[in-house]
Design an enzyme around this catalytic site. Structure first.
Site, PDB file in Angstrom:
ATOM      1  N   LYS A   1       0.833  -1.198   0.000  1.00  0.00           N
ATOM      2  CA  LYS A   1       0.000   0.000   0.000  1.00  0.00           C
ATOM      3  C   LYS A   1       0.871   1.253   0.000  1.00  0.00           C
ATOM      4  O   LYS A   1       1.955   1.251   0.594  1.00  0.00           O
ATOM      5  CB  LYS A   1      -0.884   0.036   1.261  1.00  0.00           C
ATOM      6  CG  LYS A   1      -1.945  -1.029   1.356  1.00  0.00           C
ATOM      7  CD  LYS A   1      -2.717  -0.880   2.666  1.00  0.00           C
ATOM      8  CE  LYS A   1      -3.727  -1.996   2.856  1.00  0.00           C
ATOM      9  NZ  LYS A   1      -4.870  -1.886   1.939  1.00  0.00           N
TER      10      LYS A   1
ATOM     11  N   ARG B   1     -10.288 -11.460   1.544  1.00  0.00           N
ATOM     12  CA  ARG B   1     -11.193 -12.436   0.928  1.00  0.00           C
ATOM     13  C   ARG B   1     -10.599 -13.849   0.924  1.00  0.00           C
ATOM     14  O   ARG B   1     -11.334 -14.835   0.915  1.00  0.00           O
ATOM     15  CB  ARG B   1     -11.557 -11.977  -0.482  1.00  0.00           C
ATOM     16  CG  ARG B   1     -10.409 -11.937  -1.465  1.00  0.00           C
ATOM     17  CD  ARG B   1     -10.707 -11.064  -2.681  1.00  0.00           C
ATOM     18  NE  ARG B   1     -10.775  -9.652  -2.324  1.00  0.00           N
ATOM     19  CZ  ARG B   1     -11.058  -8.680  -3.191  1.00  0.00           C
ATOM     20  NH1 ARG B   1     -11.312  -8.973  -4.450  1.00  0.00           N
ATOM     21  NH2 ARG B   1     -11.108  -7.422  -2.796  1.00  0.00           N
TER      22      ARG B   1
END
EC number: 3.4.11.1
Length: 483
Positions: free
Chosen positions: A257, A331
């Site tokens: 990130k 996920r």
């Protein structure tokens, strides 16, 4: 904060200060004793406007309508305002119509508005306020039964304790909220509330062939934990499994990130913390069901053994996953945990996750996305969320978006082939790990927006809001009533 009820009229109750809500500019109401001063100080009774009169030690708080949402938010904000004054108690009357919804909302507002995260502050904010005295006489002259009030207060207190637990866990920095420490927090909740608790480590994950979960955890020095809490009522009416994303820190992994996006990633455990808190409240509320709370707790870090873009992982159900972005890691953890949850044979499965930035882009900071295959189940849940005071929106699946997570080298890809519809494609990815028999019994809640907001809003302080706790509890209560 202690909340007490009194059968006496408001003017007969002794307290150090008073809180008066000004409803729709009704300055002539008998509870308003200082209306002659309003004009000289510019108090017009506009929504959210406040005025403190030192002589009468009264805080006036204006609102336009008497809805539960308005009362809840106004009560929280009024409490925060009164905590700045040197009072140990204040009194307030009940603002309600025929139903007791507004009384519930007022209690919720006071209890939820009382939270503040100062664990790491050397100088704590000082407030002498410890007691709220509520007159059971309403602004319309109706008398509320004390037993009704006590029932409402007990329920809202249990919910607020759960919300504040979730807030505290989410707010805790990553070094003090590692997977192991979140597991310890879950164990403490279990011990204090007589819940069943299982904490599983890597050996269990390997045995269960949770390859997706394990891959995410590889580069962290803090080893993963699967947390499994169970609330078992004596005569359960149904069985529900909750699954929470518990990323105690998310750097993005090798798909690192940007620095600005890494700040606040301690909040990526928001779904898992909500699940722990919901189990606590379910026990306190005595919900008549068998409730399982499953949290996949891990970090997503960088390192020589980190999982990589181009890797192909095998999940617990045998499906293979092509990795194209390691920052789509939540996920992967959820996929294995959802398969594990289905093996418990529940009647319903609900997962909670701070899953996608796309959900925040689409719905804003304050609204959670509700996804699933059953339109009827989503509608029922959204109604319960509205009653609880949380904001939600239906994000519909469609066959065109499903094509975007197809892979040429594996059964499914962990990210979409385009930048659009990311919250829905993430939900469709999770759907790949839901058996056909559970498609209509599963809900996915993307709480990425409201889980952590860096400013005060509604009943929430700066930081963690405990998103998901209230609406899921409301839904569980409704399910037990219908069963």
């Amino acid at each position: 904060m202690e909340i007490l009820c009194h059968s006496a009229p408001l003017h007969e109750i002794k307290a150090e200060a008073s809180l008066i809500f000004v409803i729709n500019k009704e300055f002539s109401h008998e509870w308003i004793a200082d209306s002659e001063l309003f004009g000289s100080v510019g108090f017009e009774g506009k929504e959210g406007q406040t005025l403190f009169i030192p002589q009468s030690k009264t805080l006036y708080y204006a609102l336009d309508s008497l809805t539960p949402d308005s009362i809840r938010e106004s009560s929280a904000k009024a409490l925060r305002a009164l905590k700045k004054y040197p009072f140990s108690s204040f009194k307030v009357g009940i603002y309600t119509q025929e139903s007791l919804e507004c009384l519930e909302a007022m209690a919720a507002g006071f209890l939820l508005g009382d939270y503040n995260f100062e664990t790491y502050k050397s100088q704590k904010s000082e407030s002498k306020l410890t007691q709220i005295l509520i007159s059971l006489q309403t602004h319309l002259g109706r008398q509320i039964d004390s037993k009704s009030f006590e029932t409402i207060l007990a329920r809202q207190s249990a919910i607020a304790r759960a919300v504040n637990l979730a807030r505290e866990l989410v707010n805790t920095p990553p070094e003090d909220a590692t997977p192991q420490k979140i597991a310890q927090a879950a164990q403490k909740v279990a011990q204090e509330h007589q819940l069943e608790c299982r904490i599983e480590d890597e050996k269990f994950l390997e045995k269960e062939q949770m390859g997706a979960f394990l891959a995410v955890s590889r580069a962290s020095i803090h080893r993963p934990r699967l947390i499994h809490l169970t609330h078992q009522s004596p005569k359960p009416k149904l069985k529900v499994a909750l699954v929470g994303k518990g990323l105690t820190y998310d750097s993005g992994g090798l798909s690192l990130k940007p620095a600005d996006f890494m700040v606040t990633m301690k909040a990526d455990k928001g779904g898992g913390c909500a699940v722990i808190a919901i189990l606590q409240a379910a026990k306190e509320l005595g919900l008549e069901l068998e409730l399982h709370g499953i949290v996949g707790a891990t970090e997503n870090m960088i390192g020589g053994n980190a999982y990589k873009p181009d890797d192909v992982l095998r999940a617990k159900n045998g499906k293979t996953i092509e990795i194209r972005n390691t920052d789509a890691e939540g996920r992967l953890v959820l996929a294995d945990c959802l398969v594990y949850a289905q093996e418990l044979k529940p009647d319903y499965i609900i997962d909670l996750a701070t899953l996608t930035g796309a959900c925040v882009v689409g719905l804003g900071e304050y609204t959670s996305g509700v996804l699933g295959h059953s339109q009827e189940l989503k509608h029922r849940f959204i109604e319960c969320a509205t009653q609880s005071g949380e904001l939600t929106a239906d994000l519909p699946f469609n066959r065109h978006l499903k094509k975007l997570i197809e892979s040429k080298v594996a059964d499914v890809c962990n990210v979409s082939s385009t930048r659009y519809g990311g919250s829905i494609t993430a939900g469709l990815f999770l759907s790949e790990f839901i058996e056909e028999s559970y498609k209509e019994k599963w809900l996915h809640l993307d709480i990425a927006g409201p889980a952590y907001v860096e400013k005060e809003w509604d009943v929430n302080p700066h930081g963690a809001s405990g998103a998901g706790v209230r609406m899921v509890l409301q839904f569980l209560e409704q399910l037990t009533k219908e069963s």
